[in-house]
Design an enzyme around this catalytic site. Structure first.
Site, PDB file in Angstrom:
ATOM      1  N   ASP A  46       0.983  -1.217   0.074  1.00  9.39           N
ATOM      2  CA  ASP A  46      -0.209   0.248   0.272  1.00  9.39           C
ATOM      3  C   ASP A  46       1.306   1.172  -0.099  1.00  9.39           C
ATOM      4  OD1 ASP A  46      -2.288  -2.745   0.422  1.00  9.39           O
ATOM      5  OD2 ASP A  46      -1.959  -1.867   2.650  1.00  9.39           O
ATOM      6  N   GLU A 222     -11.581  -0.682  -3.805  1.00 11.78           N
ATOM      7  CA  GLU A 222     -10.310   0.110  -2.513  1.00 11.78           C
ATOM      8  C   GLU A 222      -9.595   0.916  -2.931  1.00 11.78           C
ATOM      9  OE1 GLU A 222      -9.486  -3.629  -0.122  1.00 11.78           O
ATOM     10  OE2 GLU A 222      -8.409  -3.856  -0.756  1.00 11.78           O
ATOM     11  N   ARG A 320       4.651  -8.156  -0.292  1.00 14.86           N
ATOM     12  CA  ARG A 320       4.069  -7.497  -0.883  1.00 14.86           C
ATOM     13  C   ARG A 320       5.211  -6.043  -1.412  1.00 14.86           C
ATOM     14  NH1 ARG A 320      -1.803  -6.272   0.881  1.00 14.86           N
ATOM     15  NH2 ARG A 320      -0.885  -6.369   2.660  1.00 14.86           N
ATOM     16  N   TRP A 363       6.285  -5.566 -33.704  1.00 14.31           N
ATOM     17  CA  TRP A 363       4.696  -6.370 -34.529  1.00 14.31           C
ATOM     18  C   TRP A 363       4.881  -7.982 -35.252  1.00 14.31           C
ATOM     19  CZ3 TRP A 363      -0.052  -6.072 -33.799  1.00 14.31           C
ATOM     20  CH2 TRP A 363      -1.050  -6.601 -34.883  1.00 14.31           C
ATOM     21  N   HIS A 455      14.594   3.627 -39.401  1.00 11.01           N
ATOM     22  CA  HIS A 455      13.779   3.498 -40.161  1.00 11.01           C
ATOM     23  C   HIS A 455      13.552   3.867 -41.623  1.00 11.01           C
ATOM     24  CE1 HIS A 455      11.611   7.405 -40.080  1.00 11.01           C
ATOM     25  NE2 HIS A 455      12.239   7.716 -38.559  1.00 11.01           N
ATOM     26  N   ASP A 473      16.395   9.556 -39.398  1.00 14.32           N
ATOM     27  CA  ASP A 473      15.492   8.508 -38.956  1.00 14.32           C
ATOM     28  C   ASP A 473      16.167   7.365 -38.169  1.00 14.32           C
ATOM     29  OD1 ASP A 473      13.758   9.494 -41.024  1.00 14.32           O
ATOM     30  OD2 ASP A 473      14.747   8.588 -42.787  1.00 14.32           O
TER      31      ASP A 473
END
Length: 479
Positions: A46, A222, A320, A363, A455, A473
């Protein structure tokens, strides 16, 4: 006079025509990359991190013993990991505020410090209610703390996770509470504050757990937390049991709306942040928000576990951990939290110098640049020590750990490290100052000197940049 006007118009037209042929390029991003190493704190649930005007971050969280409130401070978020911890308050030996000390938050309001927390009683540990401490002094670790008592709401029922925020000059309190009229554990409420420990008016219920992902194990809404951006407010909350099913939902409203009117809010129908088996992060939730050291990035603060299976009651599992990662903003102005990233260094995104809205992504394992990437993690990469060593770096996928950007036949692909020397060489790069802008970054191939990641027609290659356009690029901005 007429000739002068004609000359001016001709000059302007020429400038416009010349400009048509000049490729536009991106400005340095308003929100540059930030780098942290997770986890920030072991066995701290928390978590709440408050960035103060004194140059310090203040950190508090639930300790697994549930018996005290602790604070740390540091000038950086990462510094909180090693900062000394001070106990500012300990549970009562009997009566109220004597058990289950949960979910503290620290805030600075009108010149004083306030800590909001939940606590049970020694006579009934589940009689959880919300309480407030007030601190006087510049440094809350050494401040004088006094108890301001319980925050009174509509009912004397299970209530916890108080948070406070200001929207358009109005201070609010949001929290979770059991509504006796509902068949669930807790719903999320909001009210205005008359002072830091007193509600003004009638609280409004904003959300109750009704969706399938909100009701696994327990029916829970919560841990509300608010972030503002672009004229909207976003209230995240945690749902379901505190195991691997724990996740974040979100409510959205206009910043100018009546926030105490439930009709002002729209609820996300799916989780906005949840467990990721790929990164071995489970049960992310009970978050808060802060900002980066330069003030230019929003930071999500949350806890999770590094394993899925828990023996016994999750509340008795101490592991946690507090973690942080950058919040990204979609083109429509809504937040994208992505996935809980792997332990270790946090990932970055890389936008094109020539196309500000396009990011490097994978991709179907091919690397390219694209707009509006979804899922976000397809465009996140961890910059790690190069697989080939010798001062190089490698770019590891955020959602496919162990997969790296590498070139083959001078095309850039995302592939799993096969452990070979050839793969290590193809997946290693020298990180250089941006060829088109030193504020950016360019990546030179380790095994093909002079060739850079660039690219072309939106696909990534390693090529020798010969022109100014090529250099653009091959230049990216880390975000």
């Amino acid at each position: 006079m007429r000739r002068t006007v004609v000359r001016l118009l001709t000059a302007v037209l020429a400038a416009v025509l010349i400009g048509v042929g000049v490729p536009a390029h991106a400005a340095v991003p308003d929100s540059p990359a930030v780098t942290y190493t997770n986890p920030i704190a072991e066995k701290r649930a928390d978590p709440h991190i408050f960035k103060h005007t004194d140059g310090y971050y203040y950190f508090t969280a639930t300790v697994p013993e549930y018996d005290r409130i602790v604070l740390r401070r540091a000038t950086t978020i990462q510094g909180l990991a090693t900062a000394a911890e001070t106990t500012i308050w300990t549970k009562h030996s009997s009566g109220v505020m004597g058990a289950h000390i949960w979910a503290p938050e620290i805030h600075f309001i009108d010149g004083k410090w306030y800590v909001y927390f939940a606590a049970g009683s020694t006579s009934d540990v589940w009689a959880i209610r919300m309480y407030v401490l007030e601190g006087t002094g510049a440094n809350p670790l050494t401040a004088t703390w006094t108890e301001k008592g319980q925050i009174k709401t509509t009912w004397e029922s299970f209530s916890l996770d108080a948070t406070t925020f200001v929207v358009n000059g109005v201070r609010y309190l949001a929290w979770a509470q059991r509504n006796p009229a509902e068949d669930n554990n807790t719903s999320v409420f909001i009210a205005k504050l008359a002072n830091p420990w007193t509600i003004s008016g009638t609280p409004a219920e904003l959300s109750q757990p009704t969706l399938s992902w909100e009701t696994i194990g327990y029916k829970v809404n919560e841990g509300p937390a608010l972030i503002q951006h672009g004229g909207k407010v976003f209230l995240t909350y945690s749902a379901s049991a505190t195991d691997a099913n724990y996740c974040l939902g979100m409510l959205t409203a206009s910043a100018t709306a009546d926030l105490t009117n439930p009709a002002s809010w729209t609820k996300s129908q799916t989780p906005v942040f949840q467990s990721s088996a790929a990164t071995s992060q489970y049960g992310p939730g009970h978050n808060s928000f802060t900002t980066s050291e330069d003030g230019k990035s929003d930071i999500l603060v949350y806890h999770d576990r590094s394993y899925k299976d828990i023996s016994g009651d999750p509340l008795n599992d101490p592991n946690r951990r507090t973690r942080v990662q950058k919040v990204y903003w979609k083109a429509d102005g809504t937040p994208d939290f992505g996935i809980p990233v792997a332990d270790g260094v946090t990932p970055k995104r890389f936008s094109s110098y020539n196309f500000a809205d396009r990011f490097v992504r994978h991709w179907e394992y091919r690397a390219k640049i694209e707009t509006n990437v979804s899922p976000l993690a397809d465009s996140q990469f961890r910059v790690v020590t190069g697989l080939a060593g010798t001062g190089t770096v490698s770019l590891e996928s955020a959602n496919f750990p162990g997969y790296y950007l590498r070139h083959k036949n001078f095309e850039v692909w995302l592939e799993k490290n096969d452990g070979t020397t050839a793969f290590a060489a193809d997946a290693s790069f020298y990180q250089r100052a941006g060829l088109a802008d030193s504020a950016g970054v360019s990546y030179e191939s380790y095994n093909y000197a002079g060739r850079y990641v660039r690219h072309y027609n939106y696909l990534l290659y390693v090529q020798t940049p010969g022109t100014a356009t090529d250099q653009g690029d091959a230049t990216f901005y880390a975000q």
